[in-house]
Design a protein around this motif. Structure first.
Motif, PDB file in Angstrom:
ATOM      1  N   THR A 193       6.494 105.986  -2.752  1.00 20.16           N
ATOM      2  CA  THR A 193       7.790 105.312  -2.757  1.00 20.16           C
ATOM      3  C   THR A 193       7.989 104.660  -4.119  1.00 20.16           C
ATOM      4  O   THR A 193       7.029 104.256  -4.770  1.00 20.16           O
ATOM      5  N   ILE A 218       2.791 111.051  -0.316  1.00 21.53           N
ATOM      6  CA  ILE A 218       4.167 110.538  -0.309  1.00 21.53           C
ATOM      7  C   ILE A 218       4.135 109.241  -1.102  1.00 21.53           C
ATOM      8  O   ILE A 218       3.333 108.353  -0.816  1.00 21.53           O
ATOM      9  N   ASP A 233       2.617 103.120  -1.638  1.00 25.33           N
ATOM     10  CA  ASP A 233       3.754 102.210  -1.424  1.00 25.33           C
ATOM     11  C   ASP A 233       3.548 100.942  -2.238  1.00 25.33           C
ATOM     12  O   ASP A 233       2.981  99.974  -1.743  1.00 25.33           O
ATOM     13  N   ILE A 246       0.048 107.653   1.552  1.00 23.61           N
ATOM     14  CA  ILE A 246       1.335 107.080   1.170  1.00 23.61           C
ATOM     15  C   ILE A 246       1.060 106.037   0.094  1.00 23.61           C
ATOM     16  O   ILE A 246       0.286 105.107   0.317  1.00 23.61           O
ATOM     17  N   SER A 259       8.375 107.067   5.235  1.00 26.51           N
ATOM     18  CA  SER A 259       7.134 107.695   4.770  1.00 26.51           C
ATOM     19  C   SER A 259       6.137 107.837   5.912  1.00 26.51           C
ATOM     20  O   SER A 259       5.482 108.875   6.063  1.00 26.51           O
TER      21      SER A 259
END
Length: 144
Positions: free
Chosen positions: A142, A140, A94, A92, A29
């Motif tokens: 995850t 992005i 995460d 991101i 990422s």
């Protein structure tokens, strides 16, 4: 109604990387994020993984925003909005797994008809998804 001539615009990526723990989702990422904007200071990691985003500090000076439980959709939305207001170009998340796990646990705690109770859960999740889709930033996420 009005017809408009199509114009190619620079779209913002909305990407989800899925894999088991340790499969390289966070590192991938970060590398994708740098490829998108070319500036580590314009990348933020919304970290729900117990400060693990710091493990990759050697590759660049990106920003980290820590989230702790409870991992409500509203808390994720606030974090995304904070990153947007801070001039971040690539966010991101995460990981977004914790948001869904929170909603599943919340659903299990509700009394009454299980099917009807999804009516209390789904709108909250959909608002989170729409926040991602409508963000002016690349995002992005995850998931495990």
């Amino acid at each position: 109604m009005q017809l408009q001539t199509a114009l190619r615009r620079r779209a913002k990526i909305k990407l989800c990387l899925q894999g088991p723990s340790g499969s390289g989702k966070t590192m991938s990422s970060l590398l994708i994020a740098f490829g998108l904007c070319g500036d580590w200071s314009k990348i933020a990691v919304i970290d729900t993984e117990n400060h693990s985003a710091h493990l990759y500090a050697h590759i660049g000076n990106y920003q980290v925003l820590h989230l702790s439980a409870p991992f409500t959709p509203e808390k994720y939305i606030q974090a995304i909005e904070f990153c947007e207001q801070s001039g971040i170009e690539v966010i991101i998340i995460d990981s977004s797994t914790h948001e869904w796990e929170y909603l599943i646990e919340y659903h299990a705690s509700l009394q009454g008809n299980s099917f009807a109770n999804w009516g209390k859960i789904t709108p909250r999740h959909n608002i989170f998804v729409q926040k991602i889709l409508q963000s002016p930033c690349h995002i992005i996420s995850t998931i495990r």
